[in-house]
Design an enzyme around this catalytic site. Structure first.
Site, PDB file in Angstrom:
ATOM      1  CB  CYS A 185     -29.445  26.261 -23.792  1.00 31.81           C
ATOM      2  SG  CYS A 185     -31.082  26.512 -23.075  1.00 31.81           S
ATOM      3  CE  LYS A 186     -27.719  31.495 -16.382  1.00 28.20           C
ATOM      4  NZ  LYS A 186     -27.142  33.481 -17.287  1.00 28.20           N
TER       5      LYS A 186
END
Length: 133
Positions: free
Chosen positions: A69-70
């Site tokens: 993810c981020k």
């Protein structure tokens, strides 16, 4: 108390090795985040965390899977979910796209704008780690 299985975490450098060996990346960021900057790897699928419970069966139990993810938080939750649903070959990538882009690994999109809004978190240092983490 319920039995909890800890999720193994690897850094982006180790993720590169997993990808080279055929692992599947599963990106759980939302569509607008992926449109801004995405991982440029051959084996990747996008299942936003908001759709994950309905769509996780799209992920093969037979492949090694790296959740991304981020920053590593949402993917950690998704990895734990998979493990609790019988997946055994799942790891989470620590520090997500932030560290991936900071290390200069292959992406699609505007890395400069993305990195302007992030801080160095210290994972793996600023060069490749020799510890395998």
């Amino acid at each position: 108390m319920e039995n909890q299985t800890l999720v193994k975490e690897i850094c982006p450098t180790t993720t590169q090795q997993w990808v080279a060996n055929g692992a599947l990346l599963v990106d759980v960021r939302e569509a607008d985040e992926v449109a801004e900057l995405s991982y440029d790897v051959p084996n990747i699928i996008h299942i936003p965390l908001t759709q994950f419970e309905e769509r996780f069966i799209e992920i093969s139990k037979d492949k090694e899977v790296v959740m991304v993810c981020k920053s590593g938080g949402r993917s950690l939750r998704a990895a734990g979910f998979l493990i609790n649903h019988g997946y055994e070959k799942v790891v989470n990538m620590k520090h997500g796209m932030i560290r991936w882009a900071q290390k200069g690994f292959s992406t699609k999109g505007d890395t400069a704008s993305f990195l302007e809004n992030t801080q160095d978190s210290g994972c793996c240092g600023t060069t490749a780690s020799s510890s395998g983490q």
